[in-house]
Scaffold this motif. Structure first.
Motif, short mmCIF file in Angstrom:
data_model
loop_
_atom_site.label_atom_id
_atom_site.label_comp_id
_atom_site.label_asym_id
_atom_site.label_seq_id
_atom_site.Cartn_x
_atom_site.Cartn_y
_atom_site.Cartn_z
N LEU A 111 -78.47 120.07 70.95
CA LEU A 111 -77.39 119.66 71.84
C LEU A 111 -77.87 118.52 72.71
CD1 LEU A 111 -74.48 120.34 73.00
CD2 LEU A 111 -75.69 121.65 74.76
N LEU A 112 -77.10 117.43 72.74
CA LEU A 112 -77.39 116.29 73.60
C LEU A 112 -76.24 116.10 74.57
CD1 LEU A 112 -78.73 112.78 72.62
CD2 LEU A 112 -76.65 112.97 73.99
N GLY A 113 -76.56 115.96 75.85
CA GLY A 113 -75.54 115.68 76.85
C GLY A 113 -75.91 114.46 77.65
N HIS A 114 -74.94 113.54 77.81
CA HIS A 114 -75.18 112.32 78.57
C HIS A 114 -74.31 112.30 79.82
CE1 HIS A 114 -75.57 108.15 79.73
NE2 HIS A 114 -74.26 107.99 79.62
N SER A 115 -74.91 111.93 80.96
CA SER A 115 -74.19 111.73 82.22
C SER A 115 -73.44 113.00 82.61
CB SER A 115 -73.25 110.52 82.08
OG SER A 115 -72.79 110.07 83.33
N MET A 116 -72.12 112.97 82.78
CA MET A 116 -71.40 114.21 83.04
C MET A 116 -71.70 115.23 81.95
SD MET A 116 -67.27 114.93 83.27
CE MET A 116 -67.08 114.87 81.46
N GLY A 117 -71.83 114.74 80.72
CA GLY A 117 -72.19 115.63 79.62
C GLY A 117 -73.56 116.24 79.77
N SER A 118 -74.46 115.56 80.52
CA SER A 118 -75.78 116.15 80.77
C SER A 118 -75.66 117.36 81.69
CB SER A 118 -76.73 115.11 81.38
OG SER A 118 -76.49 114.89 82.75
N PHE A 119 -74.76 117.27 82.67
CA PHE A 119 -74.55 118.41 83.56
C PHE A 119 -73.88 119.56 82.81
CE2 PHE A 119 -74.66 114.74 86.50
CZ PHE A 119 -75.72 115.14 87.28
N LEU A 120 -72.99 119.23 81.87
CA LEU A 120 -72.40 120.26 81.03
C LEU A 120 -73.46 120.90 80.13
CD1 LEU A 120 -69.13 118.35 80.07
CD2 LEU A 120 -69.25 120.39 81.51
N ALA A 121 -74.32 120.06 79.54
CA ALA A 121 -75.39 120.59 78.69
C ALA A 121 -76.36 121.44 79.48
CB ALA A 121 -76.12 119.43 78.00
N ARG A 122 -76.62 121.04 80.72
CA ARG A 122 -77.53 121.82 81.56
C ARG A 122 -76.93 123.20 81.89
NH1 ARG A 122 -78.95 117.62 86.24
NH2 ARG A 122 -79.72 119.51 87.27
#
Length: 308
Positions: A111-122
């Motif tokens: 799973l890779l999350g970028h920016s807002m997606g990084s907070f979702l991935a976290r």
């Protein structure tokens, strides 16, 4: 390689979530699911996805609620759900994960999350980390708890006065107002995204990138960041889950690296046995769209292959 668009029901009970899959020729080596960032959409990752598909990777990702084609009407861009916005977005990510896992049940899944997606991935790896082979946290950062509380309070007040669909210039400026300062005199308002001027210009011209978040979406994004930064939640991540935390060293979202390191250190504190930090000198927010993106692509692939 084959590229397909498809839709599935959102957890909000009303929206069809748009998703894309990039299917390689021949045997699938690994699976990567991408969580895109705020005010963008999954097809902006087409270049990276095609690169991985050429290397035998199946890549997929969805437009989050309020983004891309995951809207019922254009004026719903920048709106999640009331009252369960953040939870719905997470459940939509998980629904795609489960459907993809059925297609490739024995294949390592990242799973890779970028920016807002990084907070979702976290958030996601706190809840579902045991189902993953690894996670890449990209373009992330840290926010003071007080800042998040004030932001949520302002969102509640604005929603109470104007409704959940209200778009507050004040809150938007509070969230993004300082990001371009380091790059002034700047050519555009989005120079902080990348040094690649063509990509900046395309972003500014794209109506699916140039909308403003509603107070509803801001509230739920702030809530999600609170969850992602809570050490008790971080401690729920499986200790054996490999994590790569990566960012541009000139990314204002990560406070030019100073806000990225605490994320890395929180995972270390939780006892994650394989966590790495990689900052790219001179790169800004969108490292997959930076001028050295060929190197970034190769590094992401190399890290995942090491953890197959």
């Amino acid at each position: 390689m084959t590229k397909n668009d498809f839709f599935y029901p959102s957890a909000d009970g009303n929206t069809r979530i748009h998703a894309i899959e990039w299917i390689p020729e021949g045997t699938v080596t690994g699976v990567l699911q991408i969580c895109h960032g705020m005010c963008e959409y999954i097809d902006r990752y087409d270049g990276f996805a095609r690169f991985l598909a050429q290397q035998g990777w199946y890549v997929t990702g969805n437009d989050h609620l309020g983004h891309g084609q995951s809207v019922t009407e254009d004026d719903r861009h920048g709106f999640f759900h009331d009252p369960d916005g953040n939870a719905c977005v997470i459940r939509d990510i998980h629904a795609l994960h489960e459907a993809t896992k059925q297609k490739y049940p024995e294949i390592p899944y990242f799973l890779l999350g970028h920016s807002m997606g990084s907070f979702l991935a976290r958030q996601y790896i706190c809840m579902y980390g045991k189902e993953l082979s690894g996670s890449i946290i990209m373009g992330t950062g840290s926010q003071p708890a007080l800042t998040l509380k004030i932001g949520k309070m302002l969102c509640r007040r604005s929603a109470g006065k104007h409704g959940q669909m209200y778009r507050s210039s004040f809150i938007d400026k509070m969230a993004f107002g300082s990001y371009n300062k380091k790059f002034e005199p700047a050519r555009t308002s989005k120079d902080w995204l990348t040094k690649d001027t063509d990509i900046v210009d395309a972003y500014l011209a794209d109506p699916w990138c140039s909308f403003m978040f509603t107070v509803n979406a801001y509230y739920h994004m702030f809530s999600g960041i609170e969850y992602a930064q809570n050490q008790a939640n971080i401690n729920q991540i499986p200790k054996e889950l490999p994590i790569l935390v990566t960012s541009g060293a000139d990314d204002p979202v990560g406070n030019f690296g100073k806000g990225v390191r605490p994320v890395f250190e929180a995972y270390q504190k939780a006892g994650i046995r394989d966590v790495q930090l990689k900052l790219y000198d001179g790169d800004r927010h969108e490292i997959l769209n930076e001028t050295d993106r060929g190197q970034v692509y190769a590094d992401m692939l190399s890290w995942m292959k090491k953890h197959l």
